[in-house]
Enzyme design. Structure first.
Site, mmCIF file in Angstrom:
data_model
loop_
_atom_site.group_PDB
_atom_site.id
_atom_site.type_symbol
_atom_site.label_atom_id
_atom_site.label_comp_id
_atom_site.label_asym_id
_atom_site.label_seq_id
_atom_site.Cartn_x
_atom_site.Cartn_y
_atom_site.Cartn_z
ATOM 1 N N ASP A 295 2.394 3.435 2.884
ATOM 2 C CA ASP A 295 1.361 4.428 2.564
ATOM 3 C C ASP A 295 1.920 5.674 1.872
ATOM 4 O OD1 ASP A 295 -1.256 5.275 2.361
ATOM 5 O OD2 ASP A 295 -1.480 5.829 4.469
ATOM 6 N N HIS B 71 1.230 5.349 -2.100
ATOM 7 C CA HIS B 71 0.739 6.333 -3.084
ATOM 8 C C HIS B 71 1.968 6.896 -3.796
ATOM 9 C CE1 HIS B 71 -3.393 6.572 -1.295
ATOM 10 N NE2 HIS B 71 -2.717 6.024 -0.296
ATOM 11 N N GLU C 225 -11.062 5.223 6.942
ATOM 12 C CA GLU C 225 -9.816 5.805 7.467
ATOM 13 C C GLU C 225 -10.175 7.085 8.224
ATOM 14 O OE1 GLU C 225 -6.829 6.939 4.632
ATOM 15 O OE2 GLU C 225 -5.281 7.165 6.167
ATOM 16 N N GLN D 21 -9.499 9.720 -4.816
ATOM 17 C CA GLN D 21 -9.157 10.453 -3.587
ATOM 18 C C GLN D 21 -10.275 11.383 -3.101
ATOM 19 O OE1 GLN D 21 -5.715 11.055 -1.536
ATOM 20 N NE2 GLN D 21 -7.679 11.223 -0.505
ATOM 21 N N HIS E 237 -9.839 2.279 0.268
ATOM 22 C CA HIS E 237 -9.483 3.052 1.463
ATOM 23 C C HIS E 237 -10.751 3.059 2.306
ATOM 24 C CE1 HIS E 237 -5.839 4.230 -0.475
ATOM 25 N NE2 HIS E 237 -5.493 5.011 0.525
ATOM 26 N N HIS F 167 0.838 -1.214 0.000
ATOM 27 C CA HIS F 167 0.000 0.000 0.000
ATOM 28 C C HIS F 167 0.864 1.251 0.000
ATOM 29 C CE1 HIS F 167 -3.927 2.069 1.122
ATOM 30 N NE2 HIS F 167 -3.025 3.036 1.158
HETATM 31 FE FE FE2 Z 1 -3.541 5.136 1.629
#
Ligand code: FE2
Length: 412
Positions: free
Chosen positions: A308, A58, A212, A151, A209, A56
């Site tokens: 992440d 980005h 979170e 996102q 996601h 995981h």
């Molecule tokens: Fe993430």
């Protein structure tokens, strides 16, 4: 042909030899003996593991911390705002230059497989186009799986559904969602239904996601697990983050656990970044904001760990070294029993391989691709404790990265 002599595998304390031919493991056992003309690599009793897997990250936002402004509150939501500013200035070359640097950094730490989320709430899909090119250009050295990550939402962002469908058409491997960011609970459910149906139709994986947030009422996970169960998607589905689970009451969690087991979905926890981002609305006590890794693992559910973010609006630090993630993760989740420590490489090796769906193409077994790392330590707990370097990273029988072992001298 190559013989790797005198290695330790995590499950067998006695050293063994490993033979490689035509880019695959062909023999594993004690004292195999050298064949004529065979290259010999003396591992000097070091630990051999399959390559590390970043399950995981980005990559599109790496190395953008402070651009144009830093995330001063340290919250996920200010991070999304800062990234939206930076996203407006993205070019394909800018993304490729940053990702090329970070992928090499990761390779130096023994990573050979990466699942990257790429923000597709951008009408131009600039980052996605860059990552699709890189997936091909880097394939010999690094396997990159691309998640279409909305996102700013699917139902709450203009043309969100169309952008996800376009990303699927362009060839992403995985579809994402962000239910806790959608305007309403109804949109959260609708976005998960949309993504699971699209994934089932196109034969794609799902990585959401999911919840979170520190809001105990954020329950996208039950919808995701139910869709995975009903559509028969099982291990093709992953719930990332699930930090709200930290705050669920135990009665609800106990009920939920049955569904999670039935669904067969995977979990990814990002313990470094979530201890930084979560608990920000708390005074004291402050919640750790990390999902229930120990309880999920003990219930037989597959969990892996991810970094992440690397120096971006959600994490000002980070190198891509998964040792740091496992080390922190074990402390935060209170999993420091001897067995738990020794088994914890699985969070970034075999468990992550299940999440990525690597199947028979991963692992130190006869017939599988000869991809492995050699650590400058003889056990995983020592490697973890001393942040041992990856002295060699081999991919399909070929050396792709190496680190000189650190030799310290104390002069008294
Ligand atoms: Fe993430």
């Amino acid at each position: 042909m190559m013989l790797v002599h005198n290695v330790r595998l995590p499950e067998s304390p006695e050293p063994v030899d490993v033979r490689i031919a035509e880019a695959r493991f062909t023999q594993i056992g004690a004292d195999l003996g050298v064949h004529d003309g065979e290259e010999v690599l003396d591992a000097q009793g070091r630990l051999m593991l399959p390559p590390f897997i970043e399950s995981h990250i980005h990559l599109d936002s790496v190395l953008t911390a402070g651009q144009p402004e830093p995330n001063l509150s340290g919250t996920l939501f200010e991070g999304i705002q800062r990234w939206a500013q930076r996203k407006a200035t993205l070019t394909v070359d800018d993304v490729k230059e940053r990702v090329n640097r970070v992928v090499r950094q990761q390779a130096g730490f023994g990573v050979q497989f990466v699942r990257t989320h790429v923000d597709v709430t951008d009408p131009q899909l600039t980052a996605l186009r860059a990552l699709l090119e890189l997936r091909e250009e880097l394939a010999e050295w690094m396997t990159i799986q691309i998640v279409a990550f909305p996102q700013e939402g699917i139902c709450s962002f203009p043309d969100g559904r169309e952008l996800m469908t376009k990303a699927a058409d362009l060839g992403v491997d995985v579809l994402g969602a962000i239910p806790h960011f959608e305007f309403t609970r109804e949109y959260a459910v609708e976005s998960l239904n949309f993504v699971c149906n699209l994934a089932a139709e196109r034969g794609l994986l799902v990585d959401v996601h999911c919840d979170e947030i520190d809001d105990e009422a954020s329950r996208g996970l039950e919808t995701l697990a139910t869709r995975a169960y009903e559509l028969g998607l099982g291990s093709r589905v992953t719930a990332s983050h699930t930090t709200a689970m930290h705050s669920y009451n135990n009665a609800y969690f106990t009920r939920l656990l049955r569904l999670l087991q039935m669904s067969g979905i995977n979990f990814v926890s990002n313990p470094v970044v979530n201890t930084h981002l979560q608990g920000r609305a708390d005074t004291y006590p402050k919640r750790r904001g990390v999902t229930r890794v120990k309880e999920l693992t003990e219930a037989g559910i597959n969990v892996s760990f991810g970094q992440d973010d690397i120096q971006d609006p959600w994490n000002p630090l980070g190198t891509g070294n998964l040792r740091d993630v496992v080390f922190t993760g074990l402390y935060v989740t209170q999993m420091l029993g001897h067995e738990q420590i020794e088994n914890s490489h699985r969070f970034v090796t075999s468990n992550a391989a299940r999440t990525l769906g690597l199947g028979d193409e991963y692992g130190i077994e006869v017939g599988r691709p000869a991809s492995f790392v050699l650590l400058d330590a003889d056990t995983w707990s020592q490697a973890l404790n001393w942040n041992a370097g990856v002295v060699a990273s081999y991919r399909n029988g070929k050396l792709i990265a190496r680190t000189e072992p650190v030799r310290r001298e104390v002069l008294f």
